[in-house]
Design an enzyme around this catalytic site. Structure first.
Site, PDB file in Angstrom:
ATOM      1  N   CYS A 138      12.316   2.625 -44.059  1.00  0.00           N
ATOM      2  CA  CYS A 138      11.713   2.397 -43.236  1.00  0.00           C
ATOM      3  C   CYS A 138      12.334   0.660 -42.548  1.00  0.00           C
ATOM      4  O   CYS A 138      13.553  -0.297 -42.830  1.00  0.00           O
ATOM      5  CB  CYS A 138       9.751   0.433 -43.599  1.00  0.00           C
ATOM      6  SG  CYS A 138       9.767   0.019 -42.709  1.00  0.00           S
ATOM      7  N   CYS A 158      -7.059   7.812 -43.864  1.00  0.00           N
ATOM      8  CA  CYS A 158      -6.767   8.038 -42.669  1.00  0.00           C
ATOM      9  C   CYS A 158      -5.756   9.017 -42.730  1.00  0.00           C
ATOM     10  O   CYS A 158      -5.450  10.049 -42.081  1.00  0.00           O
ATOM     11  CB  CYS A 158      -7.420   8.091 -41.303  1.00  0.00           C
ATOM     12  SG  CYS A 158      -6.012   6.702 -40.976  1.00  0.00           S
ATOM     13  N   CYS A 197       0.736  -1.462   0.075  1.00  0.00           N
ATOM     14  CA  CYS A 197       0.012  -0.190  -0.042  1.00  0.00           C
ATOM     15  C   CYS A 197       1.077   1.611  -0.320  1.00  0.00           C
ATOM     16  O   CYS A 197       1.980   1.022   0.791  1.00  0.00           O
ATOM     17  CB  CYS A 197      -0.391   0.521   1.025  1.00  0.00           C
ATOM     18  SG  CYS A 197      -2.522   0.419   0.902  1.00  0.00           S
TER      19      CYS A 197
END
Ligand SMILES: Cc1cc2nc3c(=O)[nH]c(=O)nc-3n(C[C@H](O)[C@H](O)[C@H](O)COP(=O)(O)OP(=O)(O)OC[C@H]3O[C@@H](n4cnc5c(N)ncnc54)[C@H](O)[C@@H]3O)c2cc1C
Ligand SMILES: Cc1cc2nc3c(=O)[nH]c(=O)nc-3n(C[C@H](O)[C@H](O)[C@H](O)COP(=O)(O)O)c2cc1C
Ligand code: SF4
Lengths: 460, 425
Positions: B381, B348, B137
């Site tokens: 790439c 897109c 905790c």
């Protein structure tokens, strides 16, 4: 959004045409003429905004005649920056509020949305545009500042979308503008022509007021070019002139009986409808026939139905694919209970006592060369009121005197170059009185382009 | 149908899906509902000594992303705020009523041997299956010298674990805090102390959002906020890495792991298990959607196992561990490039702009017959995967292997490695 209807009297063949007011219970008028597409609530708008992919080189932006940066304004809705969003819209299209309501988005931005390819369901760009612009109109002022005064004065003739867009942009650029408008109110067809349920609650006037907040624009209403002043006077008095006259004329059927009672152009009837204080006092026929295949015909037919006409038939001389009304509009008419009949043209009006009672149609088809021809077969429709919506046209009369000879007219409209400049170097024109699509958004773009061109010329 | 029964350090449960120690396991009422819904086990909400802690009002913060709620979640709650006696009575009752389910009790008491001894004795009476030591905790309790204040010091972990092993015969699971620089320190300490297993992760120190009107972190308590423990889907990658680090650590070898952090679906669970987890624990997903989500977790896991031919959980547990390696052992000669499936492309342009603005200028934006067209420039790439991740269409951009004929070569062997150059001189 169903149309509220009431059963009217039984089928009798009385001598009098049945044209009367108050066909519906009072409450039905409010329901039938309220916002046809209610706005997205804020939470839904955010969900919808988050559907936008923020495309690069966005196809929607390219498809918008005013080139609004659509991904940017949508992103700003998603981030709760509504002020910024509205500004992005209004930068390119000062009438973004009315365009959000009246644009046939299904053939413009939303048709181009990449989500169509992915899932046949575009981002609802029009509704989002409305969310942002409504927010600004409710919560703020028009967001632009005027540049330092240039001392130049420009006359804008016609206070429709083209004229207002032009005037606003000129004012932003620091010029002083006077709008001359023949009618009592500014707004053009936003005020007098667009279907009532698309721009309810006085939106057209609210938007005009919002736009004029920029300052530097004086509106002189009730002032008609050709009646109260001439083009040469304006040219003498101003540094530049913009003509946004729209269409003053409508095409007639060219049949005997064109002028009988019960025969009216859709445009003139819709104007009465739009200006009516009380729609229940506006007479409408029991059996209505509308002739035409464009959005005006659809608007007329649907509004007749919504005023309580019992039987509304729209007759078009070609097939559904040839109608200039979009599929969406055709569906909308049918949902509203309008019957659409294709491949028929009116050939004879039959009247009694100067009142139209029947219309005779001839079936049509295409001949081998693709030309329209009658088949010889006929049918007749009973009619109490006949509306024509077979095209509007530009009437060059206000330009008469000597100017008419100088101002070049091509194919019945004022000829302009890419910048909206006419054959007279200090006169620009745009909107429906010039070539191009007759759409609010196209008129706004014309006005904007012309203003930028005028500014370039005046700064030389 | 695959067998998804779970045996974790001898604790048996009908499936590996346990509810983590948190509000869903705070009382009999919740736990019985969870068992009815089909959860395999629970780790009861952490017990402490009486008097019980007191919680503040306004306890949770959340991160929404693009309209998705609770992508991340945080809390400033403490351990159970009910009397110890009540919790123990309920635990005993539930275990009795649901003997086939795993019942583990989470504990947190001050760092003294006596305290641990006392509470363990009382917990044993409930006949639960094991204990979990909450060393995790990160808020509140840590200010009192418990929770992550213990979990951040390996020596304490080892010491407390050893006490616990001394005073109970129940299996002891040590729950680790991720708020450390190297998870192996605490994990090895747990092992050294004799822990039967570790569970991880507990929550991560965080401020979820800042309320810009109040000018305070959320959750805001009367104008002020404090850091809270972060969990939910957003923490899964962090948890997976920590689980993998322990699973492949030679010193921790063989120590069972209960995987926690962002588990919401069977697939999340399978990923934890592939990295070595024997069971998984869930908190946020249940707090978001209720207990019913376990149904698809079980069903989906079994269906996937059938499809893959795994008969039991053991068949794939840890299967991905050998493939987790250090960067220096990756094959530097392996090449991939992006491929755009033009039939799937929706135009897109996101692949283009991502690569163009921020990476390698390896996707050309063209117009072919007026149509937008995006094409990979193979020579540019580098096979980074960015476009594949940015593309909104599944399967539209894939990375394909380039057959360059080169053999495996890692950085240690690579002549371009400056260290190798030095050696060659
Ligand atoms: C019934 C109908 C429905 C339509 N529905 C849609 C729709 O849903 N969506 C859409 O995008 N488009 C719609 N349109 C088209 C759209 O309304 C027009 O394209 C647009 O209004 C054109 O703007 P404008 O400024 O060029 O002309 P107008 O809007 O016609 O404005 C011209 C203005 O000039 C004034 N004027 C004319 N002559 C003179 C003169 N001599 N002196 C001074 N002032 C003069 C007029 O009074 C008018 O105010 C519709 C048109 C009609 C007729
Ligand atoms: C509101 C809340 C309270 C929590 N209380 C405890 C606790 O008392 N003891 C404990 O070991 N972990 C506690 N946790 C941490 C969870 O058990 C779990 O380790 C963490 O939430 C990560 O899992 P998740 O991503 O599935 O939520 C709590 C988490 C939340 C959200
Ligand atoms: S095309 Fe659609 S998804 Fe792409 S930017 Fe425009 S609205 Fe967004």
């Amino acid at each position: 959004m169903g149309v509220q209807q009431q059963q009217t009297g039984q089928e009798t063949m009385s001598d009098q045409a049945d044209i009367r007011a108050g066909r519906l219970p009072a409450a039905a008028y409010d329901a039938n003429f309220s916002d046809v597409k209610p706005p997205l609530d804020p939470a839904r708008a955010v969900i919808e905004a988050n559907r936008c992919y923020f495309c690069y080189d966005a196809p929607c932006q390219e498809a918008c005649p005013t080139g609004i940066d659509i991904p940017s304004f949508i992103k700003k809705i998603a981030t709760d920056n509504l002020k910024g969003s509205a500004r992005v819209i209004l930068e390119e299209n000062i009438m973004g509020g009315s365009c959000a309501r009246v644009c046939p988005v299904e053939i413009l931005c939303e048709e181009a949305c990449v989500r169509n390819t992915q899932e046949s369901k575009p981002v609802r760009i029009g509704m989002l545009q409305r969310r942002a612009t409504d927010w600004l109109m409710e919560n703020g002022r028009q967001p632009f500042e005027r540049a330092a005064a240039t001392g130049k004065r420009v006359a804008v003739v016609g206070g429709g979308p083209a004229g207002i867009a032009c005037a606003h942009r000129l004012a932003v650029l620091g010029h002083d503008v006077v709008i001359y408008e023949a009618r009592d109110k500014l707004g053009g067809l936003n005020e007098y022509g667009i279907a009532a349920y698309k721009l309810p609650d006085g939106f057209a006037q609210k938007e005009v007021d919002f736009i004029l907040e920029i300052g530097g624009i004086e509106a002189r209403t009730g002032q008609a070019l050709g009646r109260d002043f001439t083009l040469s006077q304006l040219r003498g008095e101003y540094d530049a002139v913009f003509l946004g006259l729209g269409h003053a004329g409508v095409n007639l059927l060219g049949l005997e009986g064109d002028d009988w009672q019960g025969v009216e152009s859709a445009v003139s009837y819709i104007e009465k409808l739009r200006q009516a204080e009380d729609l229940s006092a506006l007479p409408i026929g029991r059996r209505v026939v509308v002739i035409g295949g464009g959005n005006t015909a659809i608007d007329m037919a649907v509004q007749a139905k919504r005023l309580g006409a019992e039987d509304v038939t729209l007759v078009y001389r070609r097939g559904p694919a040839e109608m200039s009304a979009t599929d969406h509009e055709q569906d909308f008419a049918q949902i509203n209970g309008v019957r659409i009949r294709h491949w028929a043209r009116p050939v004879r009006l039959i009247g009694r006592d100067g009142q139209v009672r029947e219309v005779e149609f001839e079936y049509t088809q295409l001949d081998e060369d693709g030309r329209l021809m009658g088949t010889g077969d006929r049918f007749t429709l009973l009619v109490d009121q006949l509306f024509t919506a077979i095209g509007q046209k530009f009437v060059p009369d206000p330009l008469k005197e000597n100017e008419r000879d100088v101002l070049e007219i091509a194919n019945g409209r004022i000829a302009v170059n890419d910048e909206g400049q006419t054959s007279l170097p200090d006169v620009w024109a745009g909107g429906d009185c010039t070539p191009g699509e007759d759409l609010t958004v196209a008129a706004v773009q014309d006005g904007k382009i012309a203003a930028l061109s005028i500014d370039r010329h005046l700064s030389k | 149908m695959a067998d998804i029964r779970c045996d974790f350090v001898g604790i048996k449960s009908p499936n590996p899906f346990w509810l983590a120690s948190a509000p869903p396991t705070d009382k009999e009422y919740n736990v019985v509902r969870a068992f009815k819904a089909g959860w395999g086990g629970v780790v009861w909400k952490t017990l402490g000594e009486d008097p019980p802690v007191v919680n503040v009002s306004s306890r949770y913060g959340a991160l929404s992303y693009h309209g998705m709620r609770m992508v991340g979640f945080n809390n400033i709650e403490l351990i159970s705020d009910r009397p110890l006696e009540v919790n123990l009575r309920e635990i005993k009752q539930v275990k009795r009523d649901w003997p086939d389910r795993a019942m583990i009790v989470s504990l947190m008491v001050p760092c003294e041997e006596e305290n641990w001894k006392n509470i363990l004795a009382r917990v044993e009476e409930t006949e639960c299956d094991g204990v979990e030591l909450n060393f995790g905790c990160p808020h509140g309790m840590s200010e009192r010298g418990m929770g992550s204040a213990v979990g951040q010091v390996p020596e304490y972990i080892e010491m407390v674990t050893r006490w616990c092993k001394k005073y109970t015969r129940m299996p002891v699971i040590v729950k680790l805090t991720p708020n450390v620089t190297n998870i192996l320190g605490p994990a090895r300490a747990a092992k050294a102390g004799g822990a039967d297993a570790v569970s991880l992760i507990n929550t991560i120190n965080s401020i979820c959002t800042v309320d810009l009107d109040v000018m305070a972190p959320t959750p805001t308590v009367d104008g002020k906020g404090t850091h809270g423990g972060y969990c939910g889907p957003a923490v899964k990658p962090i948890a997976l890495n920590m689980v993998a680090e322990i699973a492949r650590d030679p010193q921790c070898a063989g120590m069972p792991i209960s995987g926690i952090g962002g588990v919401e679906t069977w697939r999340d669970a399978a990923e934890f298990m592939a990295l070595g987890a024997g069971s998984v624990q869930v908190c946020t997903a249940a707090m978001h959607y209720g207990f019913k989500i376990v149904e698809d977790m079980k069903d989906g896991l079994a269906n996937w196992m059938d499809e893959k031919g795994y008969a039991t959980l053991d068949d794939f547990r840890g299967a991905a561990v050998p493939n987790v390696t250090d960067w220096q052992y990756l094959n530097i000669n392996s090449e991939i490039v992006a491929r755009i499936d033009q039939d799937k492309c929706i135009k897109c342009g996101l692949c283009h702009i991502a690569c163009e603005d921020t990476s390698h200028q390896a996707i050309a934006a063209e117009r072919v017959n007026g149509e937008r067209h995006y094409e990979v420039i193979d020579a540019e790439c580098v096979g980074c995967n960015l476009c594949m991740h940015a593309c909104p269409v599944d399967g539209c951009i894939t990375m394909v292997k380039v057959d360059n004929g080169k053999p495996y070569l890692n950085w240690k062997e690579d002549p371009r490695n400056p260290q190798n150059m030095k050696a060659a001189e």
